[in-house]
Design a protein around this motif. Structure first.
Motif, short mmCIF file in Angstrom:
data_model
loop_
_atom_site.label_atom_id
_atom_site.label_comp_id
_atom_site.label_asym_id
_atom_site.label_seq_id
_atom_site.Cartn_x
_atom_site.Cartn_y
_atom_site.Cartn_z
N LEU A 1 -48.36 43.30 -43.55
CA LEU A 1 -48.73 41.95 -43.13
C LEU A 1 -49.95 41.48 -43.91
O LEU A 1 -50.81 42.27 -44.29
CB LEU A 1 -49.06 41.93 -41.64
CG LEU A 1 -47.97 42.47 -40.69
CD1 LEU A 1 -48.52 42.58 -39.28
CD2 LEU A 1 -46.73 41.59 -40.72
N GLY A 2 -50.02 40.16 -44.14
CA GLY A 2 -51.22 39.56 -44.73
C GLY A 2 -51.30 39.59 -46.24
O GLY A 2 -52.37 39.29 -46.80
N TYR B 1 -53.93 48.60 -46.69
CA TYR B 1 -52.65 48.88 -47.34
C TYR B 1 -52.56 48.15 -48.67
O TYR B 1 -52.97 46.98 -48.79
CB TYR B 1 -51.50 48.44 -46.43
CG TYR B 1 -50.13 48.62 -47.04
CD1 TYR B 1 -49.53 49.87 -47.08
CD2 TYR B 1 -49.46 47.54 -47.57
CE1 TYR B 1 -48.27 50.04 -47.63
CE2 TYR B 1 -48.20 47.70 -48.13
CZ TYR B 1 -47.61 48.94 -48.16
OH TYR B 1 -46.37 49.10 -48.72
N CYS B 2 -52.02 48.82 -49.67
CA CYS B 2 -51.81 48.22 -50.99
C CYS B 2 -50.68 48.96 -51.67
O CYS B 2 -50.81 50.13 -51.99
CB CYS B 2 -53.08 48.29 -51.83
SG CYS B 2 -52.87 47.54 -53.46
N ILE C 1 -48.94 50.97 -38.54
CA ILE C 1 -49.23 49.55 -38.69
C ILE C 1 -49.95 49.39 -40.02
O ILE C 1 -50.95 50.07 -40.27
CB ILE C 1 -50.10 49.02 -37.54
CG1 ILE C 1 -49.39 49.23 -36.20
CG2 ILE C 1 -50.40 47.54 -37.75
CD1 ILE C 1 -50.24 48.86 -34.99
N LYS C 2 -49.46 48.50 -40.87
CA LYS C 2 -50.05 48.36 -42.20
C LYS C 2 -50.29 46.88 -42.52
O LYS C 2 -49.42 46.04 -42.39
CB LYS C 2 -49.17 49.01 -43.27
CG LYS C 2 -47.71 48.56 -43.26
CD LYS C 2 -46.92 49.27 -44.35
CE LYS C 2 -45.45 48.86 -44.33
NZ LYS C 2 -44.67 49.46 -45.45
N THR C 3 -51.53 46.59 -42.92
CA THR C 3 -51.91 45.22 -43.28
C THR C 3 -52.69 45.23 -44.58
O THR C 3 -53.40 46.18 -44.90
CB THR C 3 -52.76 44.56 -42.19
OG1 THR C 3 -54.04 45.19 -42.13
CG2 THR C 3 -52.08 44.66 -40.82
N TRP C 4 -52.55 44.13 -45.33
CA TRP C 4 -53.30 43.94 -46.56
C TRP C 4 -54.67 43.36 -46.25
O TRP C 4 -54.84 42.61 -45.28
CB TRP C 4 -52.56 42.99 -47.50
CG TRP C 4 -51.27 43.50 -48.03
CD1 TRP C 4 -50.10 43.66 -47.35
CD2 TRP C 4 -50.99 43.91 -49.37
NE1 TRP C 4 -49.11 44.15 -48.17
CE2 TRP C 4 -49.63 44.31 -49.42
CE3 TRP C 4 -51.76 43.98 -50.53
CZ2 TRP C 4 -49.03 44.77 -50.59
CZ3 TRP C 4 -51.15 44.43 -51.70
CH2 TRP C 4 -49.81 44.83 -51.72
N SER D 1 -52.13 35.76 -46.68
CA SER D 1 -51.27 35.01 -45.76
C SER D 1 -51.62 35.31 -44.31
O SER D 1 -52.30 36.28 -44.00
CB SER D 1 -49.80 35.36 -46.01
OG SER D 1 -49.57 36.74 -45.77
N SER D 2 -51.14 34.45 -43.41
CA SER D 2 -51.34 34.63 -41.98
C SER D 2 -50.13 35.31 -41.37
O SER D 2 -48.99 35.07 -41.78
CB SER D 2 -51.57 33.27 -41.31
OG SER D 2 -51.73 33.43 -39.91
#
Length: 431
Positions: free
Chosen positions: A284-285, A345-346, A312-315, A289-290
């Motif tokens: 996510l993100g 996360y990447c 759970i992984k977000t940028w 982004s939202s």
């Protein structure tokens, strides 16, 4: 001659069909008893029984030839168009035959109660050059009160698409000869859909995806591709709500299930996963982004030899929120990262990943009765943003040990929450 892997696949397929014939009442645990789950009801007869009298549209009556060689694309289009408008219709792909088809769009709306019964095999072209499109193989769109079921197989035959692919060790970054590889099966803008009993295998990319869908039931699917197949997610859900997923077996080269932006009110019960990358919320993100993901409940899962367990992984740089997430009754067997929240996360090459201050907020995540073995020293990892910490984490009855013996450990960075019951490895959450 069957090898051990082939034999296990057949056994798992038998188990799923037996479960599907039992009205889908989930057991409290993941263990399956052949004696208690098996019924004499014939699955094909049961699947074709829709209560009232139905009209069966056999694809062979519209020119389809199930020899695995003849191109049946137009025959399937004709059969779909005829069945779609008929009341109480069943479109039938007969058993013991292989029907080669190219890219197809199964367009709705259709008459309510329309059923697509797959008992044989639908197969894609082996040569990527012969595909008509490069994004999706089979598309189902604008359908309501629709079901696709049966004991047959959808084989996307993606091995040629995987040539030249290389995955960085312990990352999600993959480079391939074919930069665009198609999804096998996609549902778009659909509601009140049921997908039951099928085997979906060897997708060039994701196997089964949903976007802008609502009120979907998924039951007793087998999704299977080799561990080395790149980006072959099992089931991906995005911008969709009110899903009920039960008794599925997923073995792929990427996430067994992924819940993307816009997912809400998703229930997943009794998922068998491995090999693969586990169950993921995100990523996510990306590109600042939202994102919004909420009310995701996983109750009953077994992870075997996966890269991750529940994740759970977000940028960095994104915005929005992940909330009301519950992982419950999950067994880990030799899993690299059994429990992980990663706000850094990447999946691109490292030089494209830079530190940013904003992040997708993560709040209200529950882990209950997570047990088993970790292949890595750090069994629990919460790597949260410096500026927007993870909050509202609850851990209850956690027991994770090293596969090799000895004690596992936890890692926390900007992670806040509480614990209940026995917690092992010891919690590092901040109160």
């Amino acid at each position: 001659m069957f090898n051990n892997h082939s034999l296990m696949f057949l056994v798992l397929h038998f188990i799923v069909i037996c479960i599907a014939a039992d009205e889908f009442h989930p057991p409290e645990t993941l263990s399956i008893s052949f004696a208690s789950r098996f019924h004499k009801t014939n699955w094909r007869s049961r699947a074709l029984s829709h209560g009232d009298a139905v009209t069966v549209f056999n694809v062979e009556m519209y020119g389809a030839v199930g020899d695995g060689i003849y191109d049946n694309t137009q025959a399937f289009e004709r059969a779909w168009n005829a069945a779609c408008v008929a009341p109480k219709a069943v479109l039938l792909v007969p058993r013991k035959k292989i029907f080669l088809v190219n890219n197809l769009v199964f367009q709705g709306p259709c008459s309510p109660g329309f059923a697509f019964q797959v008992e044989g095999t639908i197969a894609a072209p082996k040569d990527p050059a012969k595909w008509n499109k490069k994004d999706i193989w089979l598309t189902f769109q604008q359908l309501q009160s629709f079901q696709i079921n049966g004991s047959g197989t959808i084989n996307a035959d993606g091995s040629a698409w995987w040539e030249g692919c290389r995955e960085e060790i312990h990352t999600d970054f993959v480079s391939c000869k074919f930069s665009q590889r198609p999804v096998a099966v996609h549902f778009g803008n659909c509601s009140r859909v049921t997908v039951t009993g099928l085997t979906i295998t060897n997708s060039p990319n994701f196997h089964l995806t949903f976007n802008d869908c609502e009120a979907v039931k998924i039951r007793a699917l087998i999704i299977f591709s080799p561990e080395y197949s790149p980006n072959t997610d099992g089931i991906d859900i995005g911008t969709s709500k009110h899903f009920d997923v039960r008794h599925c077996i997923v073995s792929t080269g990427d996430d067994c299930m992924a819940l993307g932006n816009g997912s809400s009110h998703i229930l997943i019960k009794n998922l068998t996963c491995g090999p693969g990358h586990g169950i993921s919320i995100g990523s996510l993100g990306k590109f600042n982004s939202s994102a919004m993901v909420s009310t995701i409940h996983i109750d009953g899962a077994r992870m075997t030899g996966t890269q991750n367990g529940v994740r759970i992984k977000t940028w960095q740089g994104g915005s929005g929120m992940v909330k009301d997430i519950q992982f419950k009754n999950v067994e880990m067997i030799n899993v690299n990262n059994p429990i992980i929240i990663d706000q850094y996360y990447c999946a691109d090459t490292p030089n494209l990943c830079r530190n940013q201050t904003s992040a997708v907020q993560i709040n209200g995540v529950t882990f209950i009765n997570i047990t088993g073995t970790s292949a890595s020293q750090v069994a629990v990892k919460f790597a949260c943003s410096d500026t927007i910490a993870c909050g509202g984490i609850l851990m209850k009855d956690i027991s994770l040990k090293l596969s090799s013996g000895g004690q596992a450990s936890s890692f926390c960075e900007n992670a806040h929450g509480i614990t209940r019951g026995d917690i092992f490895p010891p919690s590092c959450l901040k109160n």
